[in-house]
Design an enzyme around this catalytic site. Structure first.
Site, PDB file in Angstrom:
ATOM      1  N   SER A  16       0.841  -1.275   0.080  1.00 15.28           N
ATOM      2  CA  SER A  16      -0.206   0.055   0.043  1.00 15.28           C
ATOM      3  C   SER A  16       0.926   1.271   0.102  1.00 15.28           C
ATOM      4  CB  SER A  16      -0.830  -0.136   1.181  1.00 15.28           C
ATOM      5  OG  SER A  16      -1.610   1.323   1.155  1.00 15.28           O
ATOM      6  N   SER A  18      -0.673   4.238   0.927  1.00 19.75           N
ATOM      7  CA  SER A  18      -1.232   4.941   1.971  1.00 19.75           C
ATOM      8  C   SER A  18      -0.487   5.485   2.845  1.00 19.75           C
ATOM      9  CB  SER A  18      -2.522   4.392   2.465  1.00 19.75           C
ATOM     10  OG  SER A  18      -3.547   4.264   1.435  1.00 19.75           O
ATOM     11  N   THR A  61      -8.662  -1.484   2.994  1.00 19.30           N
ATOM     12  CA  THR A  61      -8.636  -1.943   1.889  1.00 19.30           C
ATOM     13  C   THR A  61      -9.180  -3.350   1.668  1.00 19.30           C
ATOM     14  OG1 THR A  61      -7.183  -1.864  -0.023  1.00 19.30           O
ATOM     15  CG2 THR A  61      -5.973  -2.348   1.986  1.00 19.30           C
ATOM     16  N   LYS A  65     -13.614  -4.162   3.301  1.00 19.39           N
ATOM     17  CA  LYS A  65     -14.751  -2.794   3.371  1.00 19.39           C
ATOM     18  C   LYS A  65     -16.127  -3.278   3.762  1.00 19.39           C
ATOM     19  CE  LYS A  65     -11.901  -0.700  -0.196  1.00 19.39           C
ATOM     20  NZ  LYS A  65     -11.617   0.019  -1.478  1.00 19.39           N
TER      21      LYS A  65
HETATM   22  P1  NDP Z   1     -13.801  -7.266  -7.156  1.00 14.86           P
HETATM   23  O1  NDP Z   1     -13.211  -8.622  -7.125  1.00 14.86           O
HETATM   24  O2  NDP Z   1     -15.078  -6.905  -6.635  1.00 14.86           O
HETATM   25  O3  NDP Z   1     -14.541  -7.429  -8.953  1.00 14.86           O
HETATM   26  C1  NDP Z   1     -13.804  -7.883 -10.115  1.00 14.86           C
HETATM   27  C2  NDP Z   1     -14.403  -7.656 -11.299  1.00 14.86           C
HETATM   28  O4  NDP Z   1     -13.220  -7.964 -12.190  1.00 14.86           O
HETATM   29  C3  NDP Z   1     -15.417  -8.421 -11.470  1.00 14.86           C
HETATM   30  O5  NDP Z   1     -16.397  -7.733 -12.217  1.00 14.86           O
HETATM   31  C4  NDP Z   1     -14.927  -9.464 -12.383  1.00 14.86           C
HETATM   32  O6  NDP Z   1     -15.639 -10.224 -13.153  1.00 14.86           O
HETATM   33  C5  NDP Z   1     -13.820  -8.847 -13.086  1.00 14.86           C
HETATM   34  N1  NDP Z   1     -12.876  -9.662 -13.603  1.00 14.86           N
HETATM   35  C6  NDP Z   1     -11.674  -9.982 -12.922  1.00 14.86           C
HETATM   36  N2  NDP Z   1     -10.787 -10.857 -13.781  1.00 14.86           N
HETATM   37  C7  NDP Z   1     -11.359 -10.749 -14.766  1.00 14.86           C
HETATM   38  C8  NDP Z   1     -10.931 -11.007 -16.108  1.00 14.86           C
HETATM   39  N3  NDP Z   1      -9.782 -11.880 -16.479  1.00 14.86           N
HETATM   40  N4  NDP Z   1     -11.713 -10.558 -17.308  1.00 14.86           N
HETATM   41  C9  NDP Z   1     -12.635 -10.071 -17.127  1.00 14.86           C
HETATM   42  N5  NDP Z   1     -13.282  -9.570 -15.966  1.00 14.86           N
HETATM   43  C10 NDP Z   1     -12.493  -9.772 -14.895  1.00 14.86           C
HETATM   44  O7  NDP Z   1     -12.801  -6.309  -7.325  1.00 14.86           O
HETATM   45  P2  NDP Z   1     -12.761  -4.743  -6.837  1.00 14.86           P
HETATM   46  O8  NDP Z   1     -13.881  -4.089  -7.577  1.00 14.86           O
HETATM   47  O9  NDP Z   1     -12.349  -4.728  -5.430  1.00 14.86           O
HETATM   48  O10 NDP Z   1     -11.329  -3.935  -7.742  1.00 14.86           O
HETATM   49  C11 NDP Z   1     -11.326  -3.924  -9.112  1.00 14.86           C
HETATM   50  C12 NDP Z   1     -10.241  -3.349  -9.340  1.00 14.86           C
HETATM   51  O11 NDP Z   1     -10.174  -2.023  -8.813  1.00 14.86           O
HETATM   52  C13 NDP Z   1      -8.876  -3.780  -9.186  1.00 14.86           C
HETATM   53  O12 NDP Z   1      -7.932  -3.955 -10.049  1.00 14.86           O
HETATM   54  C14 NDP Z   1      -8.312  -3.118  -7.968  1.00 14.86           C
HETATM   55  O13 NDP Z   1      -6.814  -2.934  -7.773  1.00 14.86           O
HETATM   56  C15 NDP Z   1      -8.824  -1.694  -8.708  1.00 14.86           C
HETATM   57  N6  NDP Z   1      -8.881  -0.488  -7.586  1.00 14.86           N
HETATM   58  C16 NDP Z   1      -8.208   0.522  -7.561  1.00 14.86           C
HETATM   59  C17 NDP Z   1      -8.310   1.593  -6.835  1.00 14.86           C
HETATM   60  C18 NDP Z   1      -7.592   3.011  -6.835  1.00 14.86           C
HETATM   61  O14 NDP Z   1      -7.540   3.722  -6.095  1.00 14.86           O
HETATM   62  N7  NDP Z   1      -7.106   3.108  -8.027  1.00 14.86           N
HETATM   63  C19 NDP Z   1      -9.356   1.531  -5.734  1.00 14.86           C
HETATM   64  C20 NDP Z   1      -9.996   0.304  -5.410  1.00 14.86           C
HETATM   65  C21 NDP Z   1      -9.884  -0.642  -6.545  1.00 14.86           C
HETATM   66  P3  NDP Z   1     -16.813 -11.731 -12.778  1.00 14.86           P
HETATM   67  O15 NDP Z   1     -18.057 -11.285 -12.114  1.00 14.86           O
HETATM   68  O16 NDP Z   1     -16.961 -12.171 -14.035  1.00 14.86           O
HETATM   69  O17 NDP Z   1     -15.742 -12.159 -11.838  1.00 14.86           O
END
Ligand code: NDP
Length: 268
Positions: A16, A18, A61, A65
């Site tokens: 992180s 942060s 994180t 959450k």
């Molecule tokens: P979740 O685990 O809640 O959701 C993951 C999502 O990604 C689902 O919709 C899943 O689809 C999809 N997914 C995963 N792998 C693939 C793949 N290979 N192909 C297509 N779809 C895929 O994750 P979060 O919402 O917590 O996080 C998502 C991203 O956001 C992460 O990369 C995280 O690092 C980033 N993030 C960035 C932040 C920032 O401050 N910049 C803050 C918070 C998060 P399915 O339903 O089909 O499994």
């Protein structure tokens, strides 16, 4: 009085940024506090750990959450609506919960002009709070996700949703902004949606955004090959941190004052 102590709770938490971001701002603003990291394995112990470590505030994180939401005594109305808390502040023994991810994201994409329609690739936890705040800000948000299951709750909230199979081609309309909200591209060099869909939506977009930060993902590489303006997740990370700092410091400093110091974390 003892120095106020803040932390990030997560698992893993070693990567992180942060602590660096908040400590740069505390130091730069001469605010007597410091920020550390804590690997919390069991989310159900969040409240107990918060008090036993003598903390004044935390960021939360992955994967805690939802536990953070449950641990709060008082919830900010937006955090309550989206069911996710990433910032907690202690006041007179009570825990106050906020969501700063979504307003941070809204601010990051507001820097693109003339955007009305937005396509989210992905429908996970981050998409949930950001879709709601964008809708409230007047954007039309459509979600495209690999699995149908995660789309159900978005559909129930009135969003247009598609799976890869149901996405219409040729496209009936274009999307001004296409955003990768998935973790595809984080560890493996994969695209967040099938290439034929991306080749249909990206050329008609005004810009493309990825929430992943610190690397150029295959999605951003593809968007650049179409000469589109792009942005990674660094501003989202920075802005959620600045808004959390506003809560930590009791709104003593302006967004711009905090930004001056916190953004140095991205150049070190
Ligand atoms: P979740 O685990 O809640 O959701 C993951 C999502 O990604 C689902 O919709 C899943 O689809 C999809 N997914 C995963 N792998 C693939 C793949 N290979 N192909 C297509 N779809 C895929 O994750 P979060 O919402 O917590 O996080 C998502 C991203 O956001 C992460 O990369 C995280 O690092 C980033 N993030 C960035 C932040 C920032 O401050 N910049 C803050 C918070 C998060 P399915 O339903 O089909 O499994």
């Amino acid at each position: 009085m003892a120095k106020a102590l803040f932390a990030i709770f997560g698992d893993p938490v070693s990567h992180s940024k942060s602590p660096l971001m908040h400590n740069l701002a505390f130091k730069g603003l001469d605010h007597d506090a410091c920020y550390t990291r804590y690997r919390l394995e069991e989310g159900s112990k969040l409240k107990e750990k918060f008090f036993s470590l003598g903390l004044k505030g935390i960021n939360i994180t992955v994967p805690h959450k939802t536990h953070a939401y449950a641990a709060c005594d008082v919830l900010d109305p937006f955090a309550k609506k989206v069911g996710a808390v990433n910032t907690i502040v202690e006041k007179e023994g009570k825990l106050y919960g906020y969501n700063t991810d979504a307003p941070g994201f809204l601010r990051a994409i507001s820097e693109f002009e003339n955007i009305n329609t937005v396509l989210f690739l992905g429908a996970g936890g981050t998409a949930q709070s950001t879709a709601v705040i964008l809708k409230e800000a007047g954007y039309a948000v459509t979600l495209l996700n690999r699995s149908a299951e995660r789309l159900e709750k978005f559909k129930a909230q009135g969003f247009s949703t598609f799976t890869f199979e149901s996405f219409p081609t040729p496209l009936p309309s274009s999307y001004d902004l296409v955003i990768n909200m998935t973790s595809a591209g984080l560890e493996e060099e994969t695209l967040p949606a099938p290439r034929n869909i991306l080749d249909a939506v990206i050329p008609r977009a005004k810009a493309c955004v990825d929430v992943i930060y610190g690397k150029e993902t295959p999605f951003l590489k593809l968007a650049k090959s179409y000469k589109k303006p792009v942005k990674d997740g660094s501003d989202m990370l920075l802005y959620q941190g600045i808004i959390a700092f506003e809560y930590f410091s009791g709104n003593r400093y302006t967004f711009e004052q905090i930004k001056t110091y916190m953004e140095k974390a991205f150049t070190l």
